[in-house]
Design an enzyme around this catalytic site. Structure first.
Site, PDB file in Angstrom:
ATOM      1  N   GLY A 139       0.832  -1.186   0.000  1.00 28.03           N
ATOM      2  CA  GLY A 139       0.000   0.000   0.000  1.00 28.03           C
ATOM      3  C   GLY A 139       0.876   1.249   0.000  1.00 28.03           C
ATOM      4  O   GLY A 139       2.101   1.185   0.078  1.00 28.03           O
ATOM      5  N   ALA A 206       7.780   5.898   7.175  1.00 26.77           N
ATOM      6  CA  ALA A 206       6.741   5.556   6.207  1.00 26.77           C
ATOM      7  C   ALA A 206       6.279   4.124   6.457  1.00 26.77           C
ATOM      8  O   ALA A 206       7.053   3.277   6.908  1.00 26.77           O
ATOM      9  CB  ALA A 206       7.278   5.693   4.782  1.00 26.77           C
ATOM     10  N   CYS A 237       5.240  10.017  -0.497  1.00 30.53           N
ATOM     11  CA  CYS A 237       3.918   9.443  -0.254  1.00 30.53           C
ATOM     12  C   CYS A 237       2.808  10.251  -0.911  1.00 30.53           C
ATOM     13  O   CYS A 237       1.640  10.140  -0.531  1.00 30.53           O
ATOM     14  CB  CYS A 237       3.662   9.282   1.247  1.00 30.53           C
ATOM     15  SG  CYS A 237       4.861   8.211   2.055  1.00 30.53           S
TER      16      CYS A 237
END
Length: 302
Positions: A139, A206, A237
């Site tokens: 993801g 992250a 991101c």
């Protein structure tokens, strides 16, 4: 102690004036982990398996990705070859849960939602920086991995830990927050903004995970002494107005420039934080599961 010193607090406020919702969410976010059971009962916590950990040093990202794929496939095959009634019996398995810790040479990676979306000239620009670019099945969006960054890939069978995916991810966030707290750094999550943050605009770690048939892969990346120049080449991101920061920079801001925030120094702290948050023992992988240790070592050598 607050994340920013008084002399820097005004700068942070001015940077987030256009994002008041983000600031309120950051201020109200929960940081405590001491009473975190990740929604499990005391009886369930007493049944958790021991997790083996291994530090592999620096491993090229593509090799680590293939290692994860093969390990996940091996674990899924082993678990689901058993009758359903026997799958919870750890004595019937060779392979154990593993916390894989490592670093990568410089590489930009992108999550599954962005497959094929980066233009060829942009990929070429990243390659010109002497940096690889890899699209993955995790993801999240584009981020950087490189030297000075502690990367963790937990390979867990979530049913053994009585965890849903959401709770597993929360546990990773708490692990990072607990690790940062050791250095006197307050780290939090912000609803709607993945990762772990030390201010409304600065991310220290992250997160991006993948779960297949309750077996996890990918995980987290904590900036220890990472060179922040790499993050300036992308929108980390995919979040406009947000930046990455390292533990090293944070300690310098706190007036402790000599504090050791190297990967070697942070690793044992993170390992203990992981054990505390997930409520289980974490021991050297070669002691927990020689078969898993040998399998991983052979894949890394390929």
């Amino acid at each position: 102690m607050a994340i920013a010193s008084i002399r820097n607090f005004g700068q942070i406020l001015s940077r987030v004036q256009s994002h008041p919702t983000t600031y309120r969410a950051f201020s109200a976010a929960t940081t405590g982990t001491s009473d975190c059971t990740l929604s499990r009962t005391a009886e369930q916590l007493s049944q958790l398996p021991t997790i083996g950990y291994v530090y592999l040093g620096e491993v090229p990202y593509r090799k680590a990705l293939e290692m994860q794929k093969q390990l996940c496939r091996r674990r899924i095959d082993e678990i689901y070859a058993l009758p359903q009634a026997d799958r919870a019996d750890l004595n019937l398995r060779q392979f154990s849960d593993t916390l894989i810790l490592l670093q990568h040479p410089p590489v930009y990676t992108n999550g599954r939602r962005n497959h094929g979306k980066l233009q060829p000239d942009e990929i070429e620009r990243l390659h010109a920086l002497d940096c690889d670019y890899v699209e993955t099945n995790r993801g999240g969006e584009i981020t950087f991995h490189g030297p000075g960054q502690l990367v963790g890939y937990p390979n867990l069978y979530l049913k053994d830990h009585f965890l849903a995916t959401k709770c597993f991810v929360k546990g990773l966030e708490y692990t990072i927050a607990e690790t940062c707290a050791h250095f006197g750094i307050e780290a939090k999550t912000i609803p709607g903004f993945p990762g772990v943050w030390t201010s409304p605009t600065q991310k220290v770690a992250a997160l991006g995970t993948h779960v297949q048939r309750y077996v996890t892969s990918h995980g987290f990346a904590l900036n220890c002494t990472t060179d922040m120049k790499w993050f300036r080449e992308i929108i980390p991101c995919g979040l406009e107005g947000k930046t990455a920061i390292s533990l090293q920079t944070l300690m310098e801001q706190h007036g402790k420039p000599n504090c050791d925030t190297s990967v070697d120094a942070v690793l044992p702290i993170l390992r203990k934080s992981f054990a505390k948050v997930f409520g289980c023992n974490v021991k050297p992988l070669e002691d927990v599961s020689p078969a898993t240790f040998k399998f991983i070592q052979e894949l890394v050598k390929l």
